[in-house]
Design a protein around this motif. Structure first.
Motif, mmCIF file in Angstrom:
data_model
loop_
_atom_site.group_PDB
_atom_site.id
_atom_site.type_symbol
_atom_site.label_atom_id
_atom_site.label_comp_id
_atom_site.label_asym_id
_atom_site.label_seq_id
_atom_site.Cartn_x
_atom_site.Cartn_y
_atom_site.Cartn_z
ATOM 1 N N VAL A 77 0.881 -1.109 -0.018
ATOM 2 C CA VAL A 77 -0.124 0.089 0.090
ATOM 3 C C VAL A 77 0.770 1.201 -0.104
ATOM 4 O O VAL A 77 1.831 1.442 0.803
ATOM 5 N N GLN A 78 0.605 2.276 -1.038
ATOM 6 C CA GLN A 78 1.068 3.447 -0.939
ATOM 7 C C GLN A 78 0.270 4.593 -1.111
ATOM 8 O O GLN A 78 -0.659 4.440 -1.861
ATOM 9 N N LEU A 79 0.533 5.676 -0.236
ATOM 10 C CA LEU A 79 -0.290 6.890 -0.198
ATOM 11 C C LEU A 79 0.679 7.991 -0.433
ATOM 12 O O LEU A 79 1.514 8.238 0.303
ATOM 13 N N VAL A 80 0.757 8.657 -1.771
ATOM 14 C CA VAL A 80 1.700 9.489 -2.030
ATOM 15 C C VAL A 80 1.207 10.996 -2.263
ATOM 16 O O VAL A 80 0.472 11.111 -3.384
ATOM 17 N N GLU A 81 1.316 11.903 -1.312
ATOM 18 C CA GLU A 81 0.932 13.245 -1.386
ATOM 19 C C GLU A 81 1.959 14.002 -2.286
ATOM 20 O O GLU A 81 2.963 13.762 -2.103
ATOM 21 N N SER A 82 1.180 15.036 -3.029
ATOM 22 C CA SER A 82 1.870 16.039 -3.494
ATOM 23 C C SER A 82 1.114 17.205 -3.716
ATOM 24 O O SER A 82 0.025 17.394 -3.416
ATOM 25 N N ARG A 87 -3.347 23.076 -4.357
ATOM 26 C CA ARG A 87 -4.196 21.810 -4.459
ATOM 27 C C ARG A 87 -3.390 20.591 -4.169
ATOM 28 O O ARG A 87 -2.341 20.369 -4.756
ATOM 29 N N LEU A 88 -3.732 19.875 -2.848
ATOM 30 C CA LEU A 88 -3.100 18.817 -2.787
ATOM 31 C C LEU A 88 -3.495 17.400 -3.415
ATOM 32 O O LEU A 88 -4.843 17.253 -3.439
ATOM 33 N N SER A 89 -2.765 16.473 -3.855
ATOM 34 C CA SER A 89 -3.242 15.279 -4.355
ATOM 35 C C SER A 89 -2.578 14.153 -3.484
ATOM 36 O O SER A 89 -1.531 14.344 -2.813
ATOM 37 N N CYS A 90 -3.640 13.038 -3.406
ATOM 38 C CA CYS A 90 -3.086 11.859 -2.768
ATOM 39 C C CYS A 90 -3.368 10.667 -3.739
ATOM 40 O O CYS A 90 -4.460 10.131 -3.939
ATOM 41 N N ALA A 91 -2.138 10.158 -4.236
ATOM 42 C CA ALA A 91 -2.387 9.064 -5.222
ATOM 43 C C ALA A 91 -2.222 7.624 -4.402
ATOM 44 O O ALA A 91 -1.289 7.522 -3.624
ATOM 45 N N ALA A 92 -3.206 6.791 -4.504
ATOM 46 C CA ALA A 92 -3.207 5.511 -3.738
ATOM 47 C C ALA A 92 -2.677 4.340 -4.760
ATOM 48 O O ALA A 92 -3.256 4.417 -5.823
ATOM 49 N N SER A 93 -2.239 3.363 -4.045
ATOM 50 C CA SER A 93 -1.843 2.331 -4.900
ATOM 51 C C SER A 93 -1.885 0.985 -3.836
ATOM 52 O O SER A 93 -1.699 1.175 -2.522
ATOM 53 N N GLY A 94 -2.243 -0.108 -4.338
ATOM 54 C CA GLY A 94 -2.312 -1.368 -3.372
ATOM 55 C C GLY A 94 -3.409 -1.458 -2.649
ATOM 56 O O GLY A 94 -3.652 -2.426 -1.804
ATOM 57 N N ILE A 95 -4.382 -0.453 -2.778
ATOM 58 C CA ILE A 95 -5.797 -0.844 -2.122
ATOM 59 C C ILE A 95 -6.898 -0.515 -2.946
ATOM 60 O O ILE A 95 -6.807 -0.198 -4.070
ATOM 61 N N THR A 96 -8.064 -1.227 -2.705
ATOM 62 C CA THR A 96 -9.162 -0.998 -3.506
ATOM 63 C C THR A 96 -9.870 0.310 -3.037
ATOM 64 O O THR A 96 -10.666 0.468 -2.171
ATOM 65 N N LYS A 148 -7.766 6.889 -8.592
ATOM 66 C CA LYS A 148 -7.342 6.431 -7.368
ATOM 67 C C LYS A 148 -6.717 7.791 -6.557
ATOM 68 O O LYS A 148 -5.755 7.473 -5.917
ATOM 69 N N THR A 149 -7.118 8.528 -6.692
ATOM 70 C CA THR A 149 -6.572 9.855 -6.165
ATOM 71 C C THR A 149 -7.572 10.740 -5.400
ATOM 72 O O THR A 149 -8.731 10.942 -6.025
ATOM 73 N N VAL A 150 -7.269 11.328 -4.052
ATOM 74 C CA VAL A 150 -8.030 12.114 -3.249
ATOM 75 C C VAL A 150 -7.403 13.442 -3.399
ATOM 76 O O VAL A 150 -6.111 13.761 -3.402
ATOM 77 N N ILE A 189 -8.113 -0.985 9.585
ATOM 78 C CA ILE A 189 -7.570 -0.987 8.316
ATOM 79 C C ILE A 189 -7.286 0.504 7.883
ATOM 80 O O ILE A 189 -8.310 1.185 7.560
ATOM 81 N N ASN A 190 -6.146 0.896 8.072
ATOM 82 C CA ASN A 190 -5.782 2.615 7.914
ATOM 83 C C ASN A 190 -4.513 2.580 7.510
ATOM 84 O O ASN A 190 -3.658 2.104 7.954
ATOM 85 N N TYR A 191 -4.414 3.592 6.646
ATOM 86 C CA TYR A 191 -3.075 3.775 5.997
ATOM 87 C C TYR A 191 -2.689 5.231 5.905
ATOM 88 O O TYR A 191 -3.830 6.165 5.851
ATOM 89 N N TRP A 192 -1.487 5.491 5.926
ATOM 90 C CA TRP A 192 -1.265 6.876 5.745
ATOM 91 C C TRP A 192 0.031 7.389 4.933
ATOM 92 O O TRP A 192 0.833 6.247 4.688
ATOM 93 N N GLY A 193 -0.172 8.436 4.268
ATOM 94 C CA GLY A 193 0.909 8.858 3.365
ATOM 95 C C GLY A 193 2.139 9.470 4.283
ATOM 96 O O GLY A 193 2.163 9.711 5.667
ATOM 97 N N GLN A 194 3.194 9.923 3.703
ATOM 98 C CA GLN A 194 4.451 10.547 4.018
ATOM 99 C C GLN A 194 4.263 11.934 4.510
ATOM 100 O O GLN A 194 4.905 12.471 5.280
ATOM 101 N N GLY A 195 3.077 12.569 3.710
ATOM 102 C CA GLY A 195 2.928 14.022 4.177
ATOM 103 C C GLY A 195 3.801 14.979 3.195
ATOM 104 O O GLY A 195 4.591 14.571 2.434
#
Length: 116
Positions: A2-7, A19-28, A76-78, A103-109
């Motif tokens: 699982v990865q959550l990558v903010e930018s 505008r912040l983006s968070c791209a997710a991978s490895g999750i439904t 797959k982006t918020v 079941i909870n995941y975090w990005g790196q910030g």
């Protein structure tokens, strides 16, 4: 994995936008509630905004009317659109994916700095 990558963070003047983006991978992605939290130095983490799997949104009173959360389930982006930024909005912003049942995941910030 699982990865959550903010930018999208950076330095902006008061009154500006980011505008912040968070791209997710490895999750439904589409079954997860997605949220943005922030933490400023010396302060507790604060929930900024959340968008549920069904698309319902809620934002903190401190950012209501200025910040908007949205999601694109295909990408797959918020997103967190931040307008009329204030110095007190400066913080590290974290993306969160929550499915409940611990079941909870975090990005790196991503750092947001609001300064003239």
């Amino acid at each position: 994995q699982v990865q959550l990558v903010e930018s999208g963070g950076g330095l902006v003047q008061p009154g500006g936008s980011l505008r912040l983006s968070c791209a997710a991978s490895g999750i439904t992605f589409f079954i997860y509630d997605m949220g943005w939290y922030r933490q400023a130095p010396g302060k507790q983490s604060e929930l900024v905004a959340v968008i549920t799997a069904s698309g319902s949104t809620n934002v903190a009173d401190s950012v209501k009317g200025r910040f908007t959360i949205s999601r694109d389930n295909v990408k797959k982006t918020v997103y967190l659109q931040m307008n009329s930024l204030k110095p007190e909005d400066a913080a590290v912003y974290y993306c969160n994916a929550d499915r409940g049942r611990d079941i909870n995941y975090w990005g790196q910030g991503t750092q947001v700095t609001v300064s003239s």
